[in-house]
Design a protein around this motif. Sequence first.
Motif, mmCIF file in Angstrom:
data_model
loop_
_atom_site.group_PDB
_atom_site.id
_atom_site.type_symbol
_atom_site.label_atom_id
_atom_site.label_comp_id
_atom_site.label_asym_id
_atom_site.label_seq_id
_atom_site.Cartn_x
_atom_site.Cartn_y
_atom_site.Cartn_z
ATOM 1 N N ALA A 133 0.968 -0.711 0.457
ATOM 2 C CA ALA A 133 0.032 -0.217 0.126
ATOM 3 C C ALA A 133 0.807 1.352 0.037
ATOM 4 C CB ALA A 133 -0.686 0.358 0.998
ATOM 5 N N MET A 134 1.442 1.220 0.548
ATOM 6 C CA MET A 134 3.216 2.566 1.438
ATOM 7 C C MET A 134 3.304 2.704 -0.474
ATOM 8 S SD MET A 134 3.825 2.255 4.945
ATOM 9 C CE MET A 134 4.856 3.587 4.603
ATOM 10 N N GLN A 135 3.968 1.853 -0.778
ATOM 11 C CA GLN A 135 4.966 1.709 -1.704
ATOM 12 C C GLN A 135 4.201 1.868 -3.297
ATOM 13 O OE1 GLN A 135 8.023 2.678 -2.057
ATOM 14 N NE2 GLN A 135 8.937 2.488 -4.274
ATOM 15 N N GLU A 136 3.466 0.569 -3.507
ATOM 16 C CA GLU A 136 2.886 1.073 -5.341
ATOM 17 C C GLU A 136 1.090 1.667 -5.264
ATOM 18 O OE1 GLU A 136 4.095 -0.658 -7.370
ATOM 19 O OE2 GLU A 136 6.355 -1.611 -6.319
ATOM 20 N N ARG A 137 1.114 2.744 -3.794
ATOM 21 C CA ARG A 137 -0.023 2.850 -3.751
ATOM 22 C C ARG A 137 -1.406 2.201 -4.805
ATOM 23 N NH1 ARG A 137 3.247 5.867 -2.185
ATOM 24 N NH2 ARG A 137 3.223 8.314 -1.714
ATOM 25 N N PHE A 152 -2.786 9.528 -1.193
ATOM 26 C CA PHE A 152 -2.474 8.960 -0.314
ATOM 27 C C PHE A 152 -1.480 8.854 0.888
ATOM 28 C CE2 PHE A 152 -0.972 4.493 0.934
ATOM 29 C CZ PHE A 152 -2.454 4.033 1.942
ATOM 30 N N LEU A 153 -2.065 9.635 1.920
ATOM 31 C CA LEU A 153 -0.617 9.328 2.844
ATOM 32 C C LEU A 153 -1.394 8.580 4.348
ATOM 33 C CD1 LEU A 153 1.871 11.238 3.979
ATOM 34 C CD2 LEU A 153 -0.274 13.042 4.920
ATOM 35 N N VAL A 154 0.399 8.142 4.510
ATOM 36 C CA VAL A 154 0.629 7.415 5.589
ATOM 37 C C VAL A 154 0.865 8.032 6.928
ATOM 38 C CG1 VAL A 154 0.996 5.157 7.200
ATOM 39 C CG2 VAL A 154 0.320 4.827 4.733
ATOM 40 N N VAL A 155 0.702 8.884 7.919
ATOM 41 C CA VAL A 155 1.102 8.603 9.266
ATOM 42 C C VAL A 155 1.166 8.414 10.020
ATOM 43 C CG1 VAL A 155 1.325 10.840 10.252
ATOM 44 C CG2 VAL A 155 0.072 11.639 8.334
ATOM 45 N N ALA A 156 2.382 7.633 10.220
ATOM 46 C CA ALA A 156 2.489 5.987 11.512
ATOM 47 C C ALA A 156 3.332 6.795 13.146
ATOM 48 C CB ALA A 156 3.370 5.404 10.606
#
Length: 322
Positions: A133-137, A152-156
């Motif tokens: 999900a993070m790399q390939e969207r 698409f943004l992941v904030v961890a």
Amino acid sequence: MAVDGSIPARSPRDLAPLLAALQANVGRVFLGKPDVIRMAAVALLADGHLLLDDVPGVGKTLLAKALARSLACKFNRIQFTPDLLPADLIGVTIYKAQTGEFTFHPGPVFAEIVLADEINRATPRTQSALLEAMQERQVTVDGTTRPLGPPFLVVATQNPHEFEGTYPLPESQLDRFLLRVKVGYPGREAERAILTQHRAGEPVEKLEPVLQPADVIALQQHVRTVRVDPAIAEYVLDLIGETRKHAELALGASTRAALALYRAVQAYAVTAGRDYAVPDDVKALAEPVLAHRLVTRSWAAGGHPDAGPIVRDVLSKLKVPA
């Protein structure tokens, strides 16, 4: 957005107020840390992901929620726990006996802004479910690929590894985060203002969106037009190359790390109101972009030292382009 679904070109003069409004809106509730807010904006503009790393209670989740509420985007929060399964993130396909069909039920990763709260409390198997999900969207379930975003943004958020009940993120997972930012404690004046601000409830719940998804995409497209002089590109490559030769590093920076630093430098220039990069942009971003991607020899032997000092040491010895 145009009729064909594309994003119309926007002039830098039109985009600058949008970026200023975003940072100001987040700064209304996340007090005393303008540099951290700027780094969050860099991750968003560079179309990367952000890892907030620090002890509990310093506002990591607050920053993520403030950023999400400032954007008129779909937002999901995922609380990572040891019993969280990959299917809980990406979704499952369920057979319906009434219709004789399989129906896909999307997981919370199907959002434009995803908060992965305390990501290192989940098992490595669940952590790795975010990799594609993070790399390939995109997410692949039962042979079917489903796109994510844009944007698409992941904030961890992550607690220090020494805390009980945490699992270190694998190198491949860390490499997917554009930036790792340490939040730190606020200053005394900011902390006094926080006490006052929270008397009437949670201020982040009152934030209103100031950017639309099309605005975010336009800003990301503008970042790609920022000029990076060949001398600065060589400066980036010199830095990457030196990490691969450093005596205290078991694993230097990868080509993906070089690309990440290049794109982050472009975004940092935009947050400074410029359409060109300068060497100070590289200096400001070298540690948050590279330190979490490097493996020190002490780490490989079972220790947990931070690679930040090594990045600063390499920078201090490099010739700065004129």
